[in-house]
Design a protein around this motif. Structure first.
Motif, PDB file in Angstrom:
ATOM      1  N   ILE A 259       0.823  -1.205   0.000  1.00 33.60           N
ATOM      2  CA  ILE A 259       0.000   0.000   0.000  1.00 33.60           C
ATOM      3  C   ILE A 259       0.856   1.252   0.000  1.00 33.60           C
ATOM      4  O   ILE A 259       0.341   2.343  -0.174  1.00 33.60           O
ATOM      5  N   GLY A 260       2.177   1.101   0.169  1.00 42.65           N
ATOM      6  CA  GLY A 260       3.045   2.268   0.134  1.00 42.65           C
ATOM      7  C   GLY A 260       3.170   2.849  -1.255  1.00 42.65           C
ATOM      8  O   GLY A 260       3.493   4.023  -1.409  1.00 42.65           O
ATOM      9  N   ASP A 261       2.932   2.071  -2.285  1.00 45.42           N
ATOM     10  CA  ASP A 261       3.013   2.531  -3.661  1.00 45.42           C
ATOM     11  C   ASP A 261       1.685   2.257  -4.326  1.00 45.42           C
ATOM     12  O   ASP A 261       1.441   1.180  -4.852  1.00 45.42           O
ATOM     13  N   ARG A 262       0.816   3.245  -4.324  1.00 42.59           N
ATOM     14  CA  ARG A 262      -0.529   3.076  -4.854  1.00 42.59           C
ATOM     15  C   ARG A 262      -0.522   2.810  -6.353  1.00 42.59           C
ATOM     16  O   ARG A 262      -1.391   2.128  -6.883  1.00 42.59           O
ATOM     17  N   ASN A 263       0.483   3.322  -7.069  1.00 34.35           N
ATOM     18  CA  ASN A 263       0.542   3.113  -8.518  1.00 34.35           C
ATOM     19  C   ASN A 263       0.989   1.708  -8.900  1.00 34.35           C
ATOM     20  O   ASN A 263       0.749   1.267 -10.021  1.00 34.35           O
ATOM     21  N   ASN A 264       1.653   1.022  -7.971  1.00 30.73           N
ATOM     22  CA  ASN A 264       2.160  -0.325  -8.231  1.00 30.73           C
ATOM     23  C   ASN A 264       1.846  -1.246  -7.054  1.00 30.73           C
ATOM     24  O   ASN A 264       2.755  -1.752  -6.394  1.00 30.73           O
ATOM     25  N   PRO A 265       0.583  -1.489  -6.768  1.00 29.46           N
ATOM     26  CA  PRO A 265       0.239  -2.311  -5.610  1.00 29.46           C
ATOM     27  C   PRO A 265       0.692  -3.754  -5.777  1.00 29.46           C
ATOM     28  O   PRO A 265       0.678  -4.300  -6.888  1.00 29.46           O
ATOM     29  N   SER A 266       1.096  -4.364  -4.685  1.00 27.18           N
ATOM     30  CA  SER A 266       1.538  -5.747  -4.688  1.00 27.18           C
ATOM     31  C   SER A 266       0.980  -6.451  -3.463  1.00 27.18           C
ATOM     32  O   SER A 266       1.174  -5.997  -2.334  1.00 27.18           O
ATOM     33  N   ILE A 267       0.278  -7.557  -3.687  1.00 25.76           N
ATOM     34  CA  ILE A 267      -0.233  -8.373  -2.587  1.00 25.76           C
ATOM     35  C   ILE A 267       0.635  -9.621  -2.502  1.00 25.76           C
ATOM     36  O   ILE A 267       0.608 -10.473  -3.391  1.00 25.76           O
ATOM     37  N   GLN A 268       1.425  -9.726  -1.439  1.00 34.99           N
ATOM     38  CA  GLN A 268       2.372 -10.825  -1.311  1.00 34.99           C
ATOM     39  C   GLN A 268       1.953 -11.846  -0.273  1.00 34.99           C
ATOM     40  O   GLN A 268       2.464 -12.948  -0.249  1.00 34.99           O
ATOM     41  N   GLY A 269       1.039 -11.489   0.578  1.00 34.34           N
ATOM     42  CA  GLY A 269       0.529 -12.437   1.560  1.00 34.34           C
ATOM     43  C   GLY A 269      -0.929 -12.714   1.268  1.00 34.34           C
ATOM     44  O   GLY A 269      -1.274 -13.251   0.234  1.00 34.34           O
ATOM     45  N   ALA A 270      -1.792 -12.303   2.184  1.00 30.42           N
ATOM     46  CA  ALA A 270      -3.237 -12.394   1.969  1.00 30.42           C
ATOM     47  C   ALA A 270      -3.803 -11.015   2.229  1.00 30.42           C
ATOM     48  O   ALA A 270      -3.658 -10.472   3.316  1.00 30.42           O
TER      49      ALA A 270
ATOM     50  N   GLY B 146      -8.952   0.410  -9.130  1.00 30.89           N
ATOM     51  CA  GLY B 146      -8.537   1.722  -9.591  1.00 30.89           C
ATOM     52  C   GLY B 146      -7.638   1.615 -10.797  1.00 30.89           C
ATOM     53  O   GLY B 146      -7.546   0.566 -11.446  1.00 30.89           O
ATOM     54  N   LYS B 147      -6.928   2.703 -11.114  1.00 31.46           N
ATOM     55  CA  LYS B 147      -5.975   2.740 -12.216  1.00 31.46           C
ATOM     56  C   LYS B 147      -4.563   2.617 -11.665  1.00 31.46           C
ATOM     57  O   LYS B 147      -4.177   3.371 -10.785  1.00 31.46           O
ATOM     58  N   PHE B 148      -3.798   1.664 -12.205  1.00 26.25           N
ATOM     59  CA  PHE B 148      -2.444   1.402 -11.719  1.00 26.25           C
ATOM     60  C   PHE B 148      -1.472   1.309 -12.897  1.00 26.25           C
ATOM     61  O   PHE B 148      -1.881   1.064 -14.036  1.00 26.25           O
ATOM     62  N   GLU B 149      -0.195   1.483 -12.577  1.00 22.43           N
ATOM     63  CA  GLU B 149       0.839   1.164 -13.546  1.00 22.43           C
ATOM     64  C   GLU B 149       0.947  -0.355 -13.668  1.00 22.43           C
ATOM     65  O   GLU B 149       0.925  -0.908 -14.754  1.00 22.43           O
ATOM     66  N   SER B 150       1.072  -1.016 -12.519  1.00 24.70           N
ATOM     67  CA  SER B 150       1.145  -2.477 -12.500  1.00 24.70           C
ATOM     68  C   SER B 150       0.471  -3.001 -11.244  1.00 24.70           C
ATOM     69  O   SER B 150       0.423  -2.324 -10.215  1.00 24.70           O
ATOM     70  N   LEU B 151      -0.056  -4.218 -11.353  1.00 17.41           N
ATOM     71  CA  LEU B 151      -0.680  -4.905 -10.226  1.00 17.41           C
ATOM     72  C   LEU B 151      -0.079  -6.291 -10.138  1.00 17.41           C
ATOM     73  O   LEU B 151      -0.074  -7.037 -11.118  1.00 17.41           O
ATOM     74  N   THR B 152       0.450  -6.629  -8.947  1.00 20.86           N
ATOM     75  CA  THR B 152       1.086  -7.930  -8.749  1.00 20.86           C
ATOM     76  C   THR B 152       0.431  -8.645  -7.578  1.00 20.86           C
ATOM     77  O   THR B 152       0.278  -8.071  -6.492  1.00 20.86           O
ATOM     78  N   ILE B 153       0.039  -9.906  -7.795  1.00 15.75           N
ATOM     79  CA  ILE B 153      -0.506 -10.742  -6.729  1.00 15.75           C
ATOM     80  C   ILE B 153       0.309 -12.021  -6.691  1.00 15.75           C
ATOM     81  O   ILE B 153       0.297 -12.813  -7.637  1.00 15.75           O
ATOM     82  N   SER B 154       1.056 -12.203  -5.621  1.00  8.02           N
ATOM     83  CA  SER B 154       1.855 -13.415  -5.473  1.00  8.02           C
ATOM     84  C   SER B 154       1.451 -14.193  -4.230  1.00  8.02           C
ATOM     85  O   SER B 154       2.093 -15.160  -3.860  1.00  8.02           O
ATOM     86  N   GLY B 155       0.376 -13.772  -3.603  1.00 11.98           N
ATOM     87  CA  GLY B 155      -0.174 -14.493  -2.459  1.00 11.98           C
ATOM     88  C   GLY B 155      -1.617 -14.831  -2.738  1.00 11.98           C
ATOM     89  O   GLY B 155      -1.942 -15.356  -3.798  1.00 11.98           O
ATOM     90  N   SER B 156      -2.479 -14.479  -1.809  1.00 13.75           N
ATOM     91  CA  SER B 156      -3.919 -14.646  -1.989  1.00 13.75           C
ATOM     92  C   SER B 156      -4.541 -13.261  -1.900  1.00 13.75           C
ATOM     93  O   SER B 156      -4.680 -12.709  -0.808  1.00 13.75           O
TER      94      SER B 156
ATOM     95  N   THR C 108      -7.363 -10.096  -3.292  1.00 13.54           N
ATOM     96  CA  THR C 108      -8.633  -9.708  -3.885  1.00 13.54           C
ATOM     97  C   THR C 108      -8.626  -8.213  -4.164  1.00 13.54           C
ATOM     98  O   THR C 108      -8.194  -7.429  -3.319  1.00 13.54           O
ATOM     99  N   VAL C 109      -9.096  -7.834  -5.342  1.00 17.18           N
ATOM    100  CA  VAL C 109      -9.251  -6.422  -5.682  1.00 17.18           C
ATOM    101  C   VAL C 109     -10.739  -6.138  -5.792  1.00 17.18           C
ATOM    102  O   VAL C 109     -11.438  -6.763  -6.598  1.00 17.18           O
ATOM    103  N   GLU C 110     -11.216  -5.203  -4.995  1.00 19.44           N
ATOM    104  CA  GLU C 110     -12.639  -4.884  -4.957  1.00 19.44           C
ATOM    105  C   GLU C 110     -12.948  -3.783  -5.970  1.00 19.44           C
ATOM    106  O   GLU C 110     -12.583  -2.631  -5.774  1.00 19.44           O
ATOM    107  N   GLY C 111     -13.602  -4.161  -7.079  1.00 13.13           N
ATOM    108  CA  GLY C 111     -13.959  -3.192  -8.086  1.00 13.13           C
ATOM    109  C   GLY C 111     -13.190  -3.391  -9.377  1.00 13.13           C
ATOM    110  O   GLY C 111     -12.469  -4.377  -9.567  1.00 13.13           O
ATOM    111  N   ASN C 112     -13.328  -2.423 -10.294  1.00 17.19           N
ATOM    112  CA  ASN C 112     -12.692  -2.498 -11.605  1.00 17.19           C
ATOM    113  C   ASN C 112     -11.209  -2.177 -11.506  1.00 17.19           C
ATOM    114  O   ASN C 112     -10.776  -1.410 -10.642  1.00 17.19           O
ATOM    115  N   VAL C 113     -10.438  -2.749 -12.440  1.00 19.46           N
ATOM    116  CA  VAL C 113      -8.993  -2.518 -12.488  1.00 19.46           C
ATOM    117  C   VAL C 113      -8.597  -2.092 -13.893  1.00 19.46           C
ATOM    118  O   VAL C 113      -9.024  -2.696 -14.880  1.00 19.46           O
ATOM    119  N   GLU C 114      -7.749  -1.046 -13.972  1.00 23.85           N
ATOM    120  CA  GLU C 114      -7.136  -0.637 -15.219  1.00 23.85           C
ATOM    121  C   GLU C 114      -5.641  -0.500 -14.962  1.00 23.85           C
ATOM    122  O   GLU C 114      -5.222   0.253 -14.087  1.00 23.85           O
TER     123      GLU C 114
END
Length: 271
Positions: A22-33, A39-49, A51-57
């Motif tokens: 959550i420290g980098d809103r433009n490049n969120p990364s979920i590594q645990g759960a 929202g709108k991001f540069e990149s989105l990374t999920i390497s854990g478990s 969930t993104v609530e809503g639309n993603v661009e």
């Protein structure tokens, strides 16, 4: 101070437990759960478990764990190797999946490369479509180039393309079955505003592989059509090759037809 209660408190606890970026809103990364808002991001990374609530661009979406998007996804490149689900529709330049993916709505991309199992609740449209795993598409598949290698039971209502090729998987000679509709055209681009309504995907894919695999469809239509281990009511094309393990109701062709000795074609018509 006021303390959050109910849904807000539950969301806060999920985020705290996940180690999400959550420290980098433009490049969120979920590594645990964890759970984040769309929202709108540069990149989105999920390497854990995650969930993104809503639309993603986003320009890039990468999932190597268990990821879920509770809305629509619009992206440049989507690459998944874990378990991935989208409650809405997907619009992307490239959609590559080597795990297990499920899209409740439709999929539209310039390039699609699926190597695992994929369920789609509506249509699939692409410039180039390739599958070497197993898939279930509840409506139609349309692309300029379609190449399917059967390594699990697959089905689609209709297929339409300039070049359509279906062949048995490496582990054996599967069967391809087409169950409804037609296949044609190409498509690419992004969703144009608004939210695409969600739809539940009821399809399931059995990945048995080898000689037990098959593709089912109602109609297959293309310029050049080559099939192996396919079951279809109707096949239409300029040049048509019906290979081993096929069971076809009727073939309509304009230039040439070739039928393997092990295949069954009930009716042939030159148009």
């Amino acid at each position: 101070p006021n303390m959050p209660f109910g849904d807000d408190f539950e969301k806060m606890m999920k985020q705290a437990a996940g180690g999400q970026g959550i420290g980098d809103r433009n490049n969120p990364s979920i590594q645990g759960a964890g759970t984040i808002e769309g929202g709108k991001f540069e990149s989105l990374t999920i390497s854990g478990s995650g969930t993104v609530e809503g639309n993603v661009e986003a320009k890039n979406v990468e999932v190597s764990g268990a990821g879920k998007i509770e809305g629509d996804l619009k992206a440049g490149k989507v690459e998944t190797s874990g378990s991935f689900s989208v409650d809405g529709s997907v619009r992307a330049d490239a959609f590559m999946s080597s795990g297990s993916s499920s899209v409740a709505g439709s999929v539209k991309a310039d390039r699609i490369d699926w190597r695992g199992t994929v369920n789609v609740g509506r249509n699939v449209e692409a410039g180039k479509f390739r599958s070497s795993g197993a898939f279930a598409i509840e409506d139609s598949l349309k692309a300029d180039e379609i190449e399917i290698e059967l390594n699990g039971d697959s089905h689609v209502r209709a297929i339409q393309g300039k070049a359509v090729r279906v062949r048995a998987g490496k582990s054996g000679s599967g069967t391809t079955v087409v169950t409804g509709g037609t296949i044609s055209g190409n498509a690419s681009g992004y969703a144009q505003g608004g939210r695409v309504g969600s739809v539940s995907a009821s399809a399931s894919v059995s990945s048995s592989g080898g000689s037990h695999s098959r593709l089912e469809a109602k109609t297959i239509e293309g310029g050049a059509v080559e099939l192996e281990n396919t079951l279809a009511d109707l096949v239409k094309g300029n040049t048509v090759r019906i290979g081993k393990g096929c069971d076809i109701g009727a073939v309509e062709y304009s230039q040439s037809i070739a039928v393997d000795s092990t295949a069954s074609v009930k009716k042939q018509t030159k148009k």
